[in-house]
Design a protein around this motif. Structure first.
Motif, mmCIF file in Angstrom:
data_model
loop_
_atom_site.group_PDB
_atom_site.id
_atom_site.type_symbol
_atom_site.label_atom_id
_atom_site.label_comp_id
_atom_site.label_asym_id
_atom_site.label_seq_id
_atom_site.Cartn_x
_atom_site.Cartn_y
_atom_site.Cartn_z
ATOM 1 N N ALA A 15 0.838 -1.182 0.000
ATOM 2 C CA ALA A 15 0.000 0.000 0.000
ATOM 3 C C ALA A 15 0.877 1.237 0.000
ATOM 4 C CB ALA A 15 -0.900 0.015 1.237
ATOM 5 N N ALA A 16 0.370 2.337 -0.544
ATOM 6 C CA ALA A 16 1.154 3.555 -0.597
ATOM 7 C C ALA A 16 1.429 4.059 0.807
ATOM 8 C CB ALA A 16 0.402 4.626 -1.388
ATOM 9 N N PRO A 17 2.734 4.297 1.148
ATOM 10 C CA PRO A 17 3.036 4.771 2.487
ATOM 11 C C PRO A 17 2.542 6.192 2.677
ATOM 12 C CG PRO A 17 5.008 4.810 1.105
ATOM 13 C CD PRO A 17 3.929 4.150 0.309
ATOM 14 N N PRO A 18 2.320 6.582 3.927
ATOM 15 C CA PRO A 18 1.865 7.938 4.167
ATOM 16 C C PRO A 18 2.863 8.950 3.641
ATOM 17 C CG PRO A 18 1.704 6.590 6.153
ATOM 18 C CD PRO A 18 2.467 5.804 5.143
ATOM 19 N N SER A 19 2.378 9.978 2.987
ATOM 20 C CA SER A 19 3.257 10.991 2.443
ATOM 21 C C SER A 19 3.856 11.811 3.564
ATOM 22 C CB SER A 19 2.486 11.902 1.479
ATOM 23 O OG SER A 19 1.396 12.487 2.148
ATOM 24 N N ALA A 20 5.116 12.218 3.374
ATOM 25 C CA ALA A 20 5.790 13.000 4.397
ATOM 26 C C ALA A 20 5.202 14.397 4.458
ATOM 27 C CB ALA A 20 7.283 13.074 4.080
ATOM 28 N N GLU A 146 10.203 -4.074 10.213
ATOM 29 C CA GLU A 146 11.067 -3.140 9.491
ATOM 30 C C GLU A 146 10.621 -2.922 8.057
ATOM 31 O OE1 GLU A 146 14.465 -6.468 8.235
ATOM 32 O OE2 GLU A 146 14.883 -4.966 9.759
ATOM 33 N N ASP A 147 9.832 -3.845 7.505
ATOM 34 C CA ASP A 147 9.340 -3.679 6.136
ATOM 35 C C ASP A 147 8.114 -2.791 6.055
ATOM 36 O OD1 ASP A 147 11.301 -5.259 5.052
ATOM 37 O OD2 ASP A 147 10.126 -7.104 5.226
ATOM 38 N N ARG A 148 7.494 -2.492 7.186
ATOM 39 C CA ARG A 148 6.275 -1.697 7.152
ATOM 40 C C ARG A 148 6.623 -0.217 7.035
ATOM 41 N NH1 ARG A 148 1.754 -4.301 11.168
ATOM 42 N NH2 ARG A 148 1.958 -6.417 10.456
ATOM 43 N N PRO A 149 5.827 0.542 6.291
ATOM 44 C CA PRO A 149 6.112 1.971 6.156
ATOM 45 C C PRO A 149 5.925 2.688 7.477
ATOM 46 C CG PRO A 149 3.959 1.452 5.253
ATOM 47 C CD PRO A 149 4.624 0.138 5.571
ATOM 48 N N GLY A 150 6.668 3.786 7.622
ATOM 49 C CA GLY A 150 6.547 4.596 8.831
ATOM 50 C C GLY A 150 5.299 5.450 8.786
ATOM 51 N N GLY A 151 5.208 6.349 9.729
ATOM 52 C CA GLY A 151 4.037 7.199 9.814
ATOM 53 C C GLY A 151 3.575 7.294 11.244
ATOM 54 N N PRO A 152 2.479 7.979 11.495
ATOM 55 C CA PRO A 152 1.994 8.130 12.869
ATOM 56 C C PRO A 152 1.694 6.803 13.559
ATOM 57 C CG PRO A 152 0.874 9.642 11.370
ATOM 58 C CD PRO A 152 1.652 8.689 10.518
ATOM 59 N N PRO A 154 2.753 3.135 12.421
ATOM 60 C CA PRO A 154 3.399 2.315 11.380
ATOM 61 C C PRO A 154 2.672 1.005 11.123
ATOM 62 C CG PRO A 154 5.026 3.187 12.905
ATOM 63 C CD PRO A 154 3.683 3.499 13.493
ATOM 64 N N GLY A 155 2.494 0.709 9.837
ATOM 65 C CA GLY A 155 1.890 -0.559 9.446
ATOM 66 C C GLY A 155 0.383 -0.536 9.337
ATOM 67 N N TRP A 156 -0.275 0.513 9.868
ATOM 68 C CA TRP A 156 -1.728 0.558 9.775
ATOM 69 C C TRP A 156 -2.144 0.886 8.351
ATOM 70 C CZ3 TRP A 156 -5.468 -1.520 12.189
ATOM 71 C CH2 TRP A 156 -6.785 -1.099 11.989
ATOM 72 N N GLU A 157 -3.261 0.312 7.922
ATOM 73 C CA GLU A 157 -3.748 0.503 6.562
ATOM 74 C C GLU A 157 -5.209 0.921 6.593
ATOM 75 O OE1 GLU A 157 -3.992 -2.043 2.352
ATOM 76 O OE2 GLU A 157 -3.200 -2.950 4.177
ATOM 77 N N ASP A 158 -5.581 1.808 5.715
ATOM 78 C CA ASP A 158 -6.968 2.254 5.633
ATOM 79 C C ASP A 158 -7.873 1.046 5.432
ATOM 80 O OD1 ASP A 158 -9.088 4.422 5.096
ATOM 81 O OD2 ASP A 158 -9.228 3.121 3.343
ATOM 82 N N PRO A 159 -8.881 0.854 6.295
ATOM 83 C CA PRO A 159 -9.727 -0.346 6.207
ATOM 84 C C PRO A 159 -10.438 -0.511 4.869
ATOM 85 C CG PRO A 159 -10.044 0.760 8.319
ATOM 86 C CD PRO A 159 -9.218 1.678 7.470
ATOM 87 N N CYS A 293 -3.484 -16.225 3.597
ATOM 88 C CA CYS A 293 -2.557 -15.197 3.124
ATOM 89 C C CYS A 293 -3.041 -13.853 3.654
ATOM 90 C CB CYS A 293 -2.503 -15.193 1.599
ATOM 91 S SG CYS A 293 -1.465 -13.870 0.906
ATOM 92 N N ARG A 294 -2.168 -13.165 4.381
ATOM 93 C CA ARG A 294 -2.522 -11.869 4.968
ATOM 94 C C ARG A 294 -1.631 -10.791 4.364
ATOM 95 N NH1 ARG A 294 -1.666 -8.503 9.492
ATOM 96 N NH2 ARG A 294 0.227 -9.613 10.046
ATOM 97 N N PRO A 295 -2.164 -10.007 3.424
ATOM 98 C CA PRO A 295 -1.356 -8.927 2.842
ATOM 99 C C PRO A 295 -0.942 -7.924 3.910
ATOM 100 C CG PRO A 295 -3.373 -9.290 1.578
ATOM 101 C CD PRO A 295 -3.514 -10.055 2.854
ATOM 102 N N LEU A 296 0.253 -7.397 3.771
ATOM 103 C CA LEU A 296 0.749 -6.387 4.685
ATOM 104 C C LEU A 296 0.848 -5.051 3.969
ATOM 105 C CD1 LEU A 296 3.553 -8.481 6.436
ATOM 106 C CD2 LEU A 296 1.195 -8.098 7.186
ATOM 107 N N ALA A 297 1.083 -4.000 4.742
ATOM 108 C CA ALA A 297 1.133 -2.669 4.152
ATOM 109 C C ALA A 297 2.347 -2.504 3.247
ATOM 110 C CB ALA A 297 1.155 -1.607 5.264
#
Length: 358
Positions: A15-20, A146-152, A154-159, A293-297
């Motif tokens: 998924a697209a990581p949160p923009s800086a 460590e593979d999950r994108p950062g952000g407020p 980390p790793g959470w994805e829009d439901p 199979c559980r997709p990750l962010a």
């Protein structure tokens, strides 16, 4: 019909990581954090007024834990924070149990207390049974990766975006002839669905006695045949209070499967290997019933195998419901079904199929 290549791409698509945030939008991180926390509580935990919630967090997620606590309290839940000192094992069961007792004794709790929940923010993946927590507890974890994108958060994805990804992956999996699971060493495991049953999306609502890994949601299949090798380097989960559950870092488990059963296993850790070997050889927990199979962010998805006891091979009493789940980061690729060859006409003009010729 979904494209078979699409299934592999979807399973590993990030998924697209949160923009800086820019200097002109200094409030962006706060807005993102508020949205992530709200969706985690409402759609991840389904928190309700009267619930008792313990939030265990690592130092890097203190801001998220504080924001989450304030939001939960506004919804009517009672909350306790448990901070993990650097280097401490994630989610110490004793501290969680103590915090739950304190919440239950609060005057506001009264007799109308709702569910008891624990949310683990950060840390390595844990095995709920190894923590010694009450079986009626509802637990969820957003593990560090460590593979999950950062952000407020980390790793959470829009439901909503996640639900769309899961639907595409499920359709491609159901249309496949077989599934190819490729783990780290480059060898593959081939899976066939039982009775051509379609794949299903497991939304993963929190269930008492089981650990919900966030972000929730996975594509699950019933397995008929399994051939090949699976190297579990992620987690081991057992529905028994054993201390061997949790991350498999440094002790990967190699499984060889033939005809849907475990025919060989090895692990560099003698305690883990001994436990699994006894489960397979003595208790008959060698049958692969389900895979998910559980997709990750970001990065490769998490793939899990669920081993259970076959009714015809059950061991000592008490092992009938023994369940072992081994997981790893792996590729999950849909293999398209082999099309039937067209009928060929003989010299006499009769049409014969491949099966009739054989």
């Amino acid at each position: 019909m979904p494209n078979a290549r699409l299934a592999g791409a979807v399973a590993g698509r990030a998924a697209a990581p949160p923009s800086a945030p820019t200097a002109a939008s200094s409030t962006a991180p706060d807005i993102q954090l508020r949205a992530a926390v709200a969706s985690l509580l409402d759609r991840g935990l389904r928190l309700a007024a009267g619930d008792l919630l313990v939030v265990v967090f690592t130092a890097d997620l203190k801001e998220a834990a504080v924001r989450l606590t304030a939001t939960a309290r506004r919804s009517g839940a009672l909350v306790r924070l448990v901070a993990l000192p650097p280097g401490e094992a994630p989610a110490p069961g004793r501290r969680v149990r103590s915090a739950l007792r304190e919440l239950a004794a609060e005057p506001e709790t009264g007799s109308g207390a709702g569910r008891r929940l624990v949310l683990l923010l950060g840390g390595a993946p844990v095995d709920l049974a190894a923590l010694g927590l009450p079986p009626q507890l509802i637990a969820a974890q957003l593990p560090a990766d460590e593979d999950r994108p950062g952000g407020p958060l980390p790793g959470w994805e829009d439901p909503d975006a996640r639900a769309e990804r899961l639907a595409v992956l499920c359709a491609a999996t159901s249309a496949a002839g077989r599934l190819r699971v490729l783990t780290g060493d480059g060898r593959a495991l081939q899976l066939a669905r039982r009775d051509d049953r379609p794949a299903v999306v497991d939304p993963g609502p929190p269930v008492a006695g089981e650990l919900l890994t966030l972000p929730a949601g996975a594509v699950r299949i019933e397995v008929d045949e399994a051939e090949g090798l699976f190297v579990a380097e992620g987690t081991l989960q057992v529905n028994r209070p054993v201390r061997l559950g949790g991350p498999l870092r440094g002790r990967p488990v190699r499984l060889e499967l033939t005809g849907g059963r475990v025919t060989r296993l090895d692990c560099p850790d003698p305690h883990t290997e001994g436990f699994l070997r006894r489960a397979v050889e003595v208790h008959g927990v060698d049958r692969l019933r389900q895979a998910w199979c559980r997709p990750l962010a970001a990065g490769r998805p998490e793939v899990g195998l669920c081993l259970t006891a076959d009714e015809a091979r059950r061991g000592p009493a008490g092992s009938a419901d023994l369940r072992i789940v081994l997981a790893a980061r792996a590729d999950w690729t849909a293999v398209p079904p082999v099309p039937a060859r067209p009928a060929r006409r003989t010299r006499t003009g009769e049409a014969t199929s491949e099966a009739e010729r054989n």
